[in-house]
Write an enzyme that holds these catalytic residues in place. Structure first.
Site, PDB file in Angstrom:
ATOM      1  N   SER A 118       0.858  -1.191   0.000  1.00 43.71           N
ATOM      2  CA  SER A 118       0.000   0.000   0.000  1.00 43.71           C
ATOM      3  C   SER A 118       0.890   1.236   0.000  1.00 43.71           C
ATOM      4  O   SER A 118       1.806   1.353   0.812  1.00 43.71           O
ATOM      5  CB  SER A 118      -0.931  -0.025   1.212  1.00 43.71           C
ATOM      6  OG  SER A 118      -0.215  -0.240   2.404  1.00 43.71           O
ATOM      7  N   LEU A 119       0.609   2.159  -0.918  1.00 39.75           N
ATOM      8  CA  LEU A 119       1.507   3.309  -1.119  1.00 39.75           C
ATOM      9  C   LEU A 119       0.783   4.634  -0.899  1.00 39.75           C
ATOM     10  O   LEU A 119       1.132   5.647  -1.507  1.00 39.75           O
ATOM     11  CB  LEU A 119       2.088   3.246  -2.539  1.00 39.75           C
ATOM     12  CG  LEU A 119       2.800   1.935  -2.922  1.00 39.75           C
ATOM     13  CD1 LEU A 119       3.279   1.981  -4.366  1.00 39.75           C
ATOM     14  CD2 LEU A 119       3.990   1.673  -1.987  1.00 39.75           C
ATOM     15  N   GLY A 120      -0.221   4.649  -0.030  1.00 37.73           N
ATOM     16  CA  GLY A 120      -0.924   5.893   0.297  1.00 37.73           C
ATOM     17  C   GLY A 120      -1.538   6.520  -0.939  1.00 37.73           C
ATOM     18  O   GLY A 120      -2.186   5.853  -1.740  1.00 37.73           O
ATOM     19  N   ALA A 121      -1.256   7.826  -1.116  1.00 33.54           N
ATOM     20  CA  ALA A 121      -1.848   8.551  -2.249  1.00 33.54           C
ATOM     21  C   ALA A 121      -1.369   8.018  -3.591  1.00 33.54           C
ATOM     22  O   ALA A 121      -1.964   8.289  -4.630  1.00 33.54           O
ATOM     23  CB  ALA A 121      -1.513  10.034  -2.126  1.00 33.54           C
ATOM     24  N   ASP A 122      -0.247   7.241  -3.578  1.00 34.32           N
ATOM     25  CA  ASP A 122       0.254   6.650  -4.837  1.00 34.32           C
ATOM     26  C   ASP A 122      -0.422   5.323  -5.166  1.00 34.32           C
ATOM     27  O   ASP A 122       0.006   4.624  -6.083  1.00 34.32           O
ATOM     28  CB  ASP A 122       1.772   6.425  -4.762  1.00 34.32           C
ATOM     29  CG  ASP A 122       2.528   7.744  -4.776  1.00 34.32           C
ATOM     30  OD1 ASP A 122       1.988   8.722  -5.319  1.00 34.32           O
ATOM     31  OD2 ASP A 122       3.632   7.792  -4.215  1.00 34.32           O
ATOM     32  N   GLY A 123      -1.443   4.934  -4.405  1.00 40.05           N
ATOM     33  CA  GLY A 123      -2.185   3.718  -4.725  1.00 40.05           C
ATOM     34  C   GLY A 123      -1.565   2.480  -4.116  1.00 40.05           C
ATOM     35  O   GLY A 123      -1.115   2.501  -2.960  1.00 40.05           O
ATOM     36  N   GLY A 178      -4.857   0.563   5.255  1.00 40.62           N
ATOM     37  CA  GLY A 178      -4.171  -0.660   4.834  1.00 40.62           C
ATOM     38  C   GLY A 178      -5.012  -1.897   5.145  1.00 40.62           C
ATOM     39  O   GLY A 178      -5.054  -2.855   4.362  1.00 40.62           O
ATOM     40  N   ASP A 179      -5.690  -1.879   6.296  1.00 35.56           N
ATOM     41  CA  ASP A 179      -6.515  -3.035   6.692  1.00 35.56           C
ATOM     42  C   ASP A 179      -7.673  -3.220   5.704  1.00 35.56           C
ATOM     43  O   ASP A 179      -8.029  -4.347   5.353  1.00 35.56           O
ATOM     44  CB  ASP A 179      -7.086  -2.842   8.106  1.00 35.56           C
ATOM     45  CG  ASP A 179      -6.022  -2.441   9.113  1.00 35.56           C
ATOM     46  OD1 ASP A 179      -4.849  -2.780   8.897  1.00 35.56           O
ATOM     47  OD2 ASP A 179      -6.365  -1.774  10.108  1.00 35.56           O
TER      48      ASP A 179
HETATM   49  O1  LIG Z   1       0.497  -1.012  16.804  1.00 40.05           O
HETATM   50  P1  LIG Z   1       0.059  -1.819  15.621  1.00 40.05           P
HETATM   51  O2  LIG Z   1      -0.429  -3.179  16.015  1.00 40.05           O
HETATM   52  O3  LIG Z   1       1.061  -1.863  14.515  1.00 40.05           O
HETATM   53  O4  LIG Z   1      -1.170  -1.070  14.959  1.00 40.05           O
HETATM   54  C1  LIG Z   1      -2.366  -0.931  15.690  1.00 40.05           C
HETATM   55  C2  LIG Z   1      -3.282   0.024  14.968  1.00 40.05           C
HETATM   56  O5  LIG Z   1      -2.680   1.305  14.800  1.00 40.05           O
HETATM   57  O6  LIG Z   1      -3.557  -0.502  13.678  1.00 40.05           O
HETATM   58  C3  LIG Z   1      -4.898  -0.274  13.333  1.00 40.05           C
HETATM   59  C4  LIG Z   1      -4.971   0.492  12.036  1.00 40.05           C
HETATM   60  O7  LIG Z   1      -4.320  -0.202  11.022  1.00 40.05           O
HETATM   61  C5  LIG Z   1      -5.550   0.420  14.495  1.00 40.05           C
HETATM   62  O8  LIG Z   1      -6.829  -0.113  14.692  1.00 40.05           O
HETATM   63  C6  LIG Z   1      -4.632   0.149  15.654  1.00 40.05           C
HETATM   64  O9  LIG Z   1      -4.642   1.146  16.642  1.00 40.05           O
END
Ligand SMILES: O=P(O)(O)OC[C@@]1(O)O[C@H](CO)[C@@H](O)[C@@H]1O
Length: 307
Positions: free
Chosen positions: A214-219, A245-246
């Site tokens: 995942s590259l943010g605004a770059d897609g 990203g999730d």
């Molecule tokens: O500290 P980690 O585990 O790297 O990231 C945790 C976190 O920032 O990731 C999610 C967003 O991607 C949030 O729900 C959560 O707070």
């Protein structure tokens, strides 16, 4: 079924202020929300909204762990967590008019024994795919993730830090680094698209079958055993990037799960992520309109010359 594993879940506290206060001053929040979070849990939240069967597991403890269990149940997101002695962490995002600040705690100290309980939970759920997402709490190291991958016939997907990606040595169906994680995992610069393609190719050589960066605004770019391509980001009014990203990963996995080709999967991920950045925190917006924007995501292949 896709089982998500969050070894270090978090309650996400998102507050909006006009601007950050000067030292000694109080800023009054104009908006605040708390959501069950952590990367694997977020993937499950988005998968449910996309109509893909999923269960969220991981290690939770104390009243913030209880908040996560209850919050997921209220959202009809199936979960099967392992209870630990420590307290699940609280992570904070501060949004101002023009900036986003994120403060993440390390999390509770966890013993390796918790992984034995977790492996029993994973096996009991008989997943086809296991997604391990997020940081590791103190007390665990990369071996915990390799153990999960090796424990069964499932395909394992990881969305973990760049240092972890460099350490893992079990077999992985897919990993999803962001630009910084890609650089940290490979020691390569990732400023240009071409450099990102090179770094992604290195991760594939190290045993990650598919890589989605995942590259943010770059897609985003995706590399598979047969192909490589780039998806451009859609124009969106970004509220914050937490969960971007999730949701990209959830969109990709949801499409692959229903048999879509890789290109279509990346397009879906990009459409879903573009929708999610338009709402605060890890709130789950209706994603049926994301389906409508999949056709607007343009896909291109890299110039000949990059690996
Ligand atoms: O500290 P980690 O585990 O790297 O990231 C945790 C976190 O920032 O990731 C999610 C967003 O991607 C949030 O729900 C959560 O707070």
């Amino acid at each position: 079924m896709i089982l998500t594993v969050t070894l270090n879940p978090a309650v996400d506290h998102t507050v909006g202020v006009d601007s950050l206060p000067e030292s000694g001053r109080v800023a009054r929040a104009n908006d605040a929300r708390i959501d069950p979070g952590g990367k694997g849990i977020n993937v499950s939240k988005y998968l449910v909204e996309l109509g893909t069967e999923t269960v969220a597991t991981g290690l939770v403890g104390d009243f913030l762990g209880e908040f996560i269990r209850d919050g997921l149940a209220d959202g009809r997101i199936e979960s099967d967590f392992v209870e630990i002695d420590g307290r699940t962490r609280l992570n904070t995002t501060v949004l101002t008019e023009d900036a986003e600040f994120k403060i993440n705690h390390a999390g509770p100290t966890v013993s390796e024994r918790a992984i034995d309980d977790l492996l029993r939970t994973v096996e009991r759920n008989e997943p086809d795919t296991v997604v391990v997402g997020g940081s590791l709490p103190p007390g665990l190291d990369s071996d915990a993730i390799d153990r999960i991958s090796r424990a069964g016939e499932w395909e394992t997907v990881v969305d973990v830090g760049g240092d972890r990606l460099a350490e893992l040595d079990a077999s992985y169906a897919l990993c999803k680094p962001n630009r910084e994680e890609l650089a940290a995992a490979t020691g390569q610069p990732t400023r240009t698209l071409e450099e990102c393609y090179d770094a992604v190719a290195q991760l594939r050589e190290r045993g990650y079958d598919r890589v989605v960066a995942s590259l943010g605004a770059d897609g985003a770019i995706m590399a598979t055993p047969d192909d490589r391509f780039h998806a451009a980001a859609l124009e969106t009014d970004v509220v914050d990037t937490v969960g971007a990203g999730d949701s990209l990963l959830a969109g990709v996995l949801s499409a692959l799960d229903r048999g879509a080709p890789d290109r279509e999967a990346l397009r879906t991920g990009m459409a879903v992520a573009s929708r999610v950045v338009s709402v605060p925190g890890t709130d789950i917006p209706p994603l049926d309109d994301a389906a409508g924007s999949i056709d607007r995501v343009s896909i291109s292949s890299p110039e000949v010359g990059s690996r």
